[in-house]
Motif scaffolding. Structure first.
Motif, PDB file in Angstrom:
ATOM      1  N   LYS A   1       0.822  -1.209   0.000  1.00 48.58           N
ATOM      2  CA  LYS A   1       0.000   0.000   0.000  1.00 48.58           C
ATOM      3  C   LYS A   1       0.855   1.256   0.000  1.00 48.58           C
ATOM      4  N   ILE A   2       2.006   1.209   0.708  1.00 53.87           N
ATOM      5  CA  ILE A   2       2.864   2.396   0.778  1.00 53.87           C
ATOM      6  C   ILE A   2       3.433   2.739  -0.590  1.00 53.87           C
ATOM      7  N   LEU A   3       3.666   1.713  -1.426  1.00 55.18           N
ATOM      8  CA  LEU A   3       4.197   1.970  -2.763  1.00 55.18           C
ATOM      9  C   LEU A   3       3.188   2.761  -3.591  1.00 55.18           C
ATOM     10  N   GLN A   4       1.915   2.470  -3.390  1.00 55.72           N
ATOM     11  CA  GLN A   4       0.864   3.187  -4.098  1.00 55.72           C
ATOM     12  C   GLN A   4       0.670   4.575  -3.504  1.00 55.72           C
ATOM     13  N   THR A   5       0.674   4.674  -2.172  1.00 59.40           N
ATOM     14  CA  THR A   5       0.449   5.960  -1.510  1.00 59.40           C
ATOM     15  C   THR A   5       1.522   6.982  -1.883  1.00 59.40           C
ATOM     16  N   LEU A   6       2.756   6.539  -1.919  1.00 57.69           N
ATOM     17  CA  LEU A   6       3.880   7.454  -2.206  1.00 57.69           C
ATOM     18  C   LEU A   6       4.250   7.487  -3.682  1.00 57.69           C
ATOM     19  N   GLU A   7       3.476   6.823  -4.538  1.00 58.80           N
ATOM     20  CA  GLU A   7       3.644   6.853  -5.998  1.00 58.80           C
ATOM     21  C   GLU A   7       4.989   6.260  -6.441  1.00 58.80           C
ATOM     22  N   PHE A   8       5.385   5.193  -5.765  1.00 54.59           N
ATOM     23  CA  PHE A   8       6.625   4.529  -6.163  1.00 54.59           C
ATOM     24  C   PHE A   8       6.496   3.912  -7.554  1.00 54.59           C
ATOM     25  N   ASP A   9       5.253   3.614  -7.965  1.00 53.89           N
ATOM     26  CA  ASP A   9       5.025   3.065  -9.306  1.00 53.89           C
ATOM     27  C   ASP A   9       5.543   4.000 -10.391  1.00 53.89           C
ATOM     28  N   LYS A  10       5.427   5.306 -10.174  1.00 52.61           N
ATOM     29  CA  LYS A  10       5.899   6.264 -11.179  1.00 52.61           C
ATOM     30  C   LYS A  10       7.420   6.226 -11.297  1.00 52.61           C
TER      31      LYS A  10
END
Length: 784
Positions: A4-13
């Protein structure tokens, strides 16, 4: 690391930005699956990879990995006996060629750059030169078998080309001759793999043969003329033979690939990893990122940190520190002041660093390695779960408290918001106490003044705020750690035109402790600005001192280099002068020997003196500065006929007979009368030096040194001095051969004699005496 933290902090970008820089299928898979690590050793290793990749990119433009497709499916098929097609074999060939190119690249790089981590990875590549040569010879870049794949394939293709040329030549007679008028278009085309011509339907009988197709209107028939049928049949047979031979070759090549499936799979993985390292280095260059240091104690210090997804020209860099002196930060400040972006910057840079990526911060920044990063940021309202904003936030917080440990990092945005301010502030304080009790690090933003007092009074907790410029009524987006934010509502209201009595009435309605808190904050801000001014002045002075030190260091290095250069030049000149003097001395001695041989007698004393004079004249004395003392002393020493003088060159005392000219005197030295330069004469007084006894030197035909020198019983230094004098005397006497007796003993004098004779240019050869003449205890020397 929770997803969830990867999505919250936009690590996907961040992963998407990396994928834009990869060129291989394996590298793309690595970038897509990139996640932060919670292991300190792994984080340091992946950051070392990125550092090596950045150094290689800076020096050479990157590791030479070209675009490569995924060969894993092909290798899985060939393992079970399947036959690979030409494109699959071409993909395998590209991998093998890249392995060789990358291996050569790192062999050359080893002499220019130390990139141990990436070099160790590249060293695991397995080169398969024999298989590479076979595939390169048989398959081209597009996956088509070459004519050299087999002699039979080459022969069949030659036959096909010959038949095609013959058929085209024959059919061109229809398109260019009188028969062209029967055609819809004067062209040659193909139907059903056979050459045909487009004939008008009414003239079908003009050509005979076979109709293979017709146009949509039926006005044109595609006819294979009767005269071409046989040749088309032979062409088709050749094409079938080509296909059969190609299938045989593909099966043979697949069988050669199969034993190396594991090595090829490993090679593809390593090349993908190198491509991924290239991508990390390129992305770091794009966002101007640097390598962070890793703190196993989770002491975070981000210098001039920037959010990587924001425009670098607009974002305000901030220093964020956490973990060393305090484990909790309470951030206050106005809305849209940058609190949320600061939280996201801290969290995202931590994730990037733990994933082995450089971070957009100044060099020397330091990250921790957290077991997990949690965040409650944004609107958690959920219609599907019938949750209000406050309920959504509380559900997230409950999940975080259930999972966190002592090595976690927690980020709370507007902690306790969405409910009654008094209850919200109390909840926020209780939650911060719970996180602090677990040992986790926490950063929370809030508007509640109660949390400012909590940050001030709680050990291990510090206040921070986002700066607000009350003159412009605009936030500066600068994080101020150690200074809580104060309310600017009254100042803003006054500047916007609200009447002063209203503002004063409002101030009277708030509690005194709120006034005290705001006054305390204002005082802290003034102290901070003063400290900041002093800090910048100190930094300026430090920069000037460092520049001065660098200039002095550079000047010293230049001076040292120039001194060494001048010393080297002086030594070269001195060596040249010594070589010239030695050559002249050898020439003089040789002339003396020739003179003695010509006269068949020993050299006279006056000839020896003249030779010594010539040798001494090789030494060029430096001129002595003239001064009054020297001139007075010289006047005292003025020479007159009959004075006793000493020759400085020969060390002998004589009597002045007469002055030849201004610069020369005739001097009686013993039985020899010579002309000597005035500068070589020193007046001798009775007080300073008694008159030497007059000695008469008689030169006989048999005079001269003995032909044997006995050094036994001498000390090493005295023996070497005697040897040097004796060799000079023997050379002047013209002896062709002498014997040096040195004995056996410890061998020191014998070794010294051998070393001296090797260095003397007048010695032709030497060796030990015969056994009956002393053996190893004596050396016989022959001169040139």
């Amino acid at each position: 690391m929770n997803t969830k933290i990867l999505q919250t902090l936009e690590f996907d970008k961040i992963r998407q930005a990396l994928r834009a820089n990869v060129v291989t299928a394996n590298g793309d898979a690595r970038a897509a699956a990139l996640t932060p690590s919670a292991d300190v050793a792994t984080v340091r290793e992946t950051l070392a990879e990125t550092s090596d990749g950045a150094a290689i990119l800076r020096l050479t433009g990157g590791i030479p990995v070209p675009a490569l497709t995924d060969i894993t499916p092909a290798l899985q098929r060939v393992r079970i006996g399947a036959v690979l097609n030409g494109k699959e074999l071409a993909a395998v060939t590209r991998v093998l060629k890249t392995v060789q190119a990358v291996s050569d690249f790192f062999a050359d790089l080893a002499e220019r750059l130390e990139a141990d981590t990436v070099a160790a990875l590249a060293a695991q590549l397995t080169a398969l030169p024999a298989l590479t040569r076979t595939l390169r010879k048989a398959v081209d870049e597009d996956g088509r078998l070459t004519d050299e794949a087999s002699p039979e394939l080459g022969r069949i293709r030659g036959q096909i080309r010959q038949l095609e040329n013959t058929i085209r030549s024959r059919m061109e007679q229809y398109t260019r001759g009188n028969s062209a008028k029967y055609l819809s278009d004067p062209i040659i085309t193909i139907r059903d793999d056979r050459y045909v011509i487009p004939v008008k339907a009414e003239y079908r009988s003009q050509f005979g043969g076979v109709v293979h197709d017709q146009s949509a209107s039926g006005q044109t028939l595609f006819v294979e003329p009767q005269a071409i049928v046989d040749m088309n049949n032979r062409l088709r047979e050749a094409q079938i033979a080509e296909q059969t031979e190609s299938e045989r070759i593909l099966a043979e090549l697949s069988n050669e690939v199969a034993p190396y499936a594991s090595e090829l799979r490993q090679n593809a993985d390593i090349l993908g990893h190198l491509d991924f390292i290239n991508a990390k280095a390129k992305y770091a260059k794009t966002i101007k990122a640097t390598a962070p240091e890793v703190s196993a104690e989770n002491h975070v210090d981000l210098l001039a940190a920037r959010h990587p997804l924001l425009d670098p020209a607009k974002v305000v860099p901030n220093r964020i520190t956490l973990g060393a002196d305090y484990g909790a930060i309470v951030v206050t400040g106005p809305n849209t002041g940058g609190k949320t972006i600061t939280l996201k910057t801290l969290g995202l840079l931590q994730l990037m660093g733990q994933a082995g990526l450089f971070i957009p911060a100044e060099a020397g920044s330091q990250i921790g390695v957290y077991s997990n990063v949690f965040a409650d940021i944004g609107d958690e309202q959920s219609i599907e779960q019938s949750l209000s904003t406050f309920s959504g936030h509380m559900k997230t917080i409950v999940d975080i408290l259930d999972q966190l440990d002592a090595r976690s990092l927690v980020l709370f945005d507007e902690l306790g918001a969405g409910t009654d301010p008094q209850e919200g502030a109390a909840l926020a304080i209780a939650i911060l106490d719970e996180v602090g009790a677990s040992g986790a690090a926490v950063v929370a933003t809030t508007h509640y003044p109660e949390l400012k007092l909590y940050g001030y009074n709680t050990p291990g907790t510090i206040n921070a705020s986002m700066e607000f410029d009350s003159n412009t009524l605009q936030p500066t987006y600068r994080l101020l750690i150690g200074v809580p934010g104060r309310s600017n509502a009254f100042d803003i209201s006054l500047r916007l035109g609200l009447a002063a009595p209203i503002v004063e009435r409002a101030k009277g309605l708030i509690a005194d402790d709120s006034h005290d808190l705001n006054n305390m904050i204002a005082d802290l801000e003034n102290q901070r600005k003063a400290a900041e001014t002093e800090y910048h002045e100190t930094r300026r002075q430090l920069a000037e001192a460092e520049q001065l030190h660098a200039d002095l260091q550079h000047a010293y290095e230049q001076f040292y280099a120039e001194r060494e250069h001048q010393l080297a030049i002086a030594k070269d000149k001195a060596n040249a002068l010594v070589d010239t003097a030695q050559a002249k001395a050898d020439k003089i001695i040789k002339q003396l020997r020739q003179l003695q041989l010509a006269q068949h007698s020993d050299i006279k004393e006056n000839q020896l003196i003249e030779a010594k004079t010539a040798l001494n004249n090789l030494h060029q004395s430096k001129p002595v500065k003239q001064n009054r003392v020297l001139r007075r002393e010289k006047a005292k020493q003025s020479l007159r006929q009959g004075d006793t003088v000493k020759s400085l060159q020969y060390g002998q005392t004589g009597t002045l007979m007469k002055q030849v000219d201004k610069t020369h005197w005739e001097v009686q030295l013993g039985i020899i009368r010579m002309q000597l330069p005035t500068s070589d004469l020193q007046k001798v007084t009775q007080a300073s030096e008694p008159e030497p006894k007059r000695r008469i030197t008689t030169v006989r035909g048999a005079s001269g040194p003995s032909t044997t020198l006995d050094l036994r019983g001498e000390r090493y230094e005295a023996a070497m001095a005697k040897l040097d004098q004796y060799i000079d005397a023997a050379l002047l006497a013209g002896y062709p051969q002498v014997t040096i007796i040195h004995g056996l003993g410890t061998g020191a004098i014998r070794n010294g004699v051998t070393k001296y004779l090797r260095q003397n240019k007048q010695v032709a050869k030497f060796g030990f005496a015969p056994q009956n003449a002393g053996g190893g205890g004596a050396t016989i020397v022959q001169f040139k």
